[in-house]
Design an enzyme around this catalytic site. Structure first.
Site, mmCIF file in Angstrom:
data_model
loop_
_atom_site.group_PDB
_atom_site.id
_atom_site.type_symbol
_atom_site.label_atom_id
_atom_site.label_comp_id
_atom_site.label_asym_id
_atom_site.label_seq_id
_atom_site.Cartn_x
_atom_site.Cartn_y
_atom_site.Cartn_z
ATOM 1 N N GLY A 139 1.340 4.726 3.451
ATOM 2 C CA GLY A 139 2.500 4.033 2.866
ATOM 3 C C GLY A 139 3.604 5.003 2.475
ATOM 4 N N HIS A 159 -9.292 -1.143 18.256
ATOM 5 C CA HIS A 159 -9.055 0.156 17.634
ATOM 6 C C HIS A 159 -10.368 0.642 17.056
ATOM 7 C CE1 HIS A 159 -6.907 3.393 15.892
ATOM 8 N NE2 HIS A 159 -6.988 2.988 14.645
ATOM 9 N N GLY A 171 0.882 -1.171 0.000
ATOM 10 C CA GLY A 171 0.000 0.000 0.000
ATOM 11 C C GLY A 171 0.916 1.216 0.000
HETATM 12 N N1 APR Z 1 -2.520 -4.450 -3.033
HETATM 13 C C1 APR Z 1 -1.726 -3.382 -2.816
HETATM 14 N N2 APR Z 1 -2.197 -2.154 -2.598
HETATM 15 C C2 APR Z 1 -3.517 -1.975 -2.607
HETATM 16 C C3 APR Z 1 -4.420 -3.035 -2.820
HETATM 17 C C4 APR Z 1 -3.863 -4.320 -3.054
HETATM 18 N N3 APR Z 1 -4.642 -5.401 -3.268
HETATM 19 N N4 APR Z 1 -5.672 -2.545 -2.782
HETATM 20 C C5 APR Z 1 -5.565 -1.227 -2.529
HETATM 21 N N5 APR Z 1 -4.275 -0.877 -2.438
HETATM 22 C C6 APR Z 1 -3.689 0.437 -2.222
HETATM 23 C C7 APR Z 1 -4.450 1.576 -2.887
HETATM 24 O O1 APR Z 1 -4.165 1.647 -4.268
HETATM 25 C C8 APR Z 1 -3.918 2.792 -2.109
HETATM 26 O O2 APR Z 1 -2.806 3.405 -2.757
HETATM 27 O O3 APR Z 1 -3.715 0.788 -0.834
HETATM 28 C C9 APR Z 1 -3.462 2.188 -0.771
HETATM 29 C C10 APR Z 1 -4.201 2.763 0.418
HETATM 30 O O4 APR Z 1 -3.831 4.088 0.515
HETATM 31 P P1 APR Z 1 -4.865 5.263 0.848
HETATM 32 O O5 APR Z 1 -6.123 5.058 0.066
HETATM 33 O O6 APR Z 1 -4.138 6.553 0.702
HETATM 34 O O7 APR Z 1 -5.233 4.965 2.386
HETATM 35 P P2 APR Z 1 -4.327 5.252 3.706
HETATM 36 O O8 APR Z 1 -4.741 6.553 4.284
HETATM 37 O O9 APR Z 1 -2.909 5.008 3.405
HETATM 38 O O10 APR Z 1 -4.935 4.117 4.681
HETATM 39 C C11 APR Z 1 -4.755 2.754 4.407
HETATM 40 O O11 APR Z 1 -4.923 2.180 6.749
HETATM 41 O O12 APR Z 1 -5.649 3.439 8.574
HETATM 42 C C12 APR Z 1 -5.984 2.465 7.641
HETATM 43 O O13 APR Z 1 -8.375 2.775 7.408
HETATM 44 C C13 APR Z 1 -7.117 2.932 6.772
HETATM 45 O O14 APR Z 1 -7.530 0.774 5.843
HETATM 46 C C14 APR Z 1 -6.947 2.038 5.587
HETATM 47 C C15 APR Z 1 -5.432 1.884 5.471
#
Ligand code: APR
Length: 316
Positions: free
Chosen positions: A21, A182, A16
């Site tokens: 990330g 959480h 991610g």
């Molecule tokens: N494999 C890899 N990456 C993925 C996949 C997958 N199968 N599915 C989604 N992603 C990526 C998305 O493309 C996105 O870039 O995961 C990333 C998530 O990033 P954001 O949407 O910016 O979310 P973020 O704020 O980083 O939070 C991620 O953490 O706190 C928790 O609730 C929040 O579940 C969420 C996670």
């Protein structure tokens, strides 16, 4: 020389490459905790962020490698994975609303981690946290010590920030403990909070403490309400880096984390936020602190909430 350095450095893979990330990559590089691999399904994003960060290295004075990829091969033989893959919350959503979508994502991530790095440790951040961590444990078949969820360090940091703000003291001098799941049912424990060893009750009224507890419970939602397009990312990333450092440097930190319980606190077969010793062995020990009746009731309520989600996925 370069080759030797690479071999002795840890390898941290971030699954991610979104808001959390990307922030993780920056913080890990700045602390030189290891070489970083960013993986995301959105092609170009992990590669772009990794390259951008790499180009900042001469200014940030860090000597680690950063790589972006849309596949898992680049993560082979990682020491540590930090998983944020999934959807974040939008206003009006609870963390639980993410259950279905993020379950499918975490399953895929788990398969790949066990294939490419069967001896790694995994920190899960994807929500709903305690359930996604349990899913990761089941799907990888890893030891419970090697799969840990990030929640308590963040919730505790939020509590500490609010206490420091209220008292006008350094955040460094405030220690606290937040246990439980959480979510809205988390269990902040003001009784175990102190300012340089002096109990919080010596400084703040019960009413003020209750306000801080309530704000901590809603802190994630407060940020979602402000950002509107997603959820918090600086503080979750900082919390996960604290855990990553404890593991990679074998620091044996005592931190509240979501850990798999087998009898501790009278809980059997669920992940829940508890104080643990975090070191090279992952979750090396769960620390059992004495809880009064009200705290025990709050922890039980929190467990019931986590259980209801775990049951929906038929994980037990
Ligand atoms: N494999 C890899 N990456 C993925 C996949 C997958 N199968 N599915 C989604 N992603 C990526 C998305 O493309 C996105 O870039 O995961 C990333 C998530 O990033 P954001 O949407 O910016 O979310 P973020 O704020 O980083 O939070 C991620 O953490 O706190 C928790 O609730 C929040 O579940 C969420 C996670």
């Amino acid at each position: 020389m370069g080759e030797n350095q690479r071999k002795t450095r840890h390898k941290v893979s971030l699954i991610g490459a979104g808001q959390i990330g990307g922030t993780l990559a920056l913080m890990i590089a700045q602390r030189e905790l290891g070489d970083v691999v960013l993986v995301d399904i959105t092609d170009g994003i992990p590669q772009g962020k990794a390259l951008d960060l790499l180009e900042s290295a001469p200014l940030g004075d860090f000597d680690v490698q950063l790589k972006g990829s849309d596949g898992y091969e680049a993560t082979k033989d990682s020491d540590l994975y930090i998983v944020t893959a999934g959807l974040p919350r939008k206003p009006g959503m609870s963390r639980d609303d993410l259950l279905r979508t993020n379950t499918e994502i975490v399953k895929k991530v788990a398969e790949n981690i066990s294939q490419y790095s069967p001896h790694s440790t995994i920190i899960v951040i994807t929500n709903p946290l305690d359930v996604m961590t349990q899913l990761m444990l089941r799907m990888t078949g890893f030891s419970k010590k090697r799969v840990v969820g990030m929640a308590g360090v963040l919730d505790t940091s939020r509590f500490r920030s609010f206490v420091a703000m209220e008292m006008g003291v350094s955040v460094e001098d405030v220690t606290a403990l937040v246990m439980g799941g959480h979510g809205d049912s988390m269990v902040p424990l003001p009784r175990y909070c102190n300012v340089s060893g002096i109990p919080l009750t010596a400084f703040l009224s019960q009413e003020k403490i209750d306000e801080i507890v309530e704000r901590t419970r809603n802190a994630g939602t407060e940020i979602v309400g402000l950002l509107k397009s997603g959820s918090a990312y600086y503080s979750p990333a900082a919390a996960a880096v604290e855990m990553a450092e404890a593991i990679l440097k074998d620091k044996k930190r005592l931190l509240p984390c979501s850990a798999y319980l087998e009898g501790e606190y009278g809980i059997q077969g669920y992940y829940l936020g508890v104080p643990v010793i975090l070191g090279a062995g992952g979750v090396e020990r769960v620390i059992e602190v004495e809880l009064n009746d009200a705290e025990k009731r709050a922890l039980k309520k929190s467990l019931e909430h986590v259980k209801s989600l775990v049951d929906q996925l038929h994980l037990n």
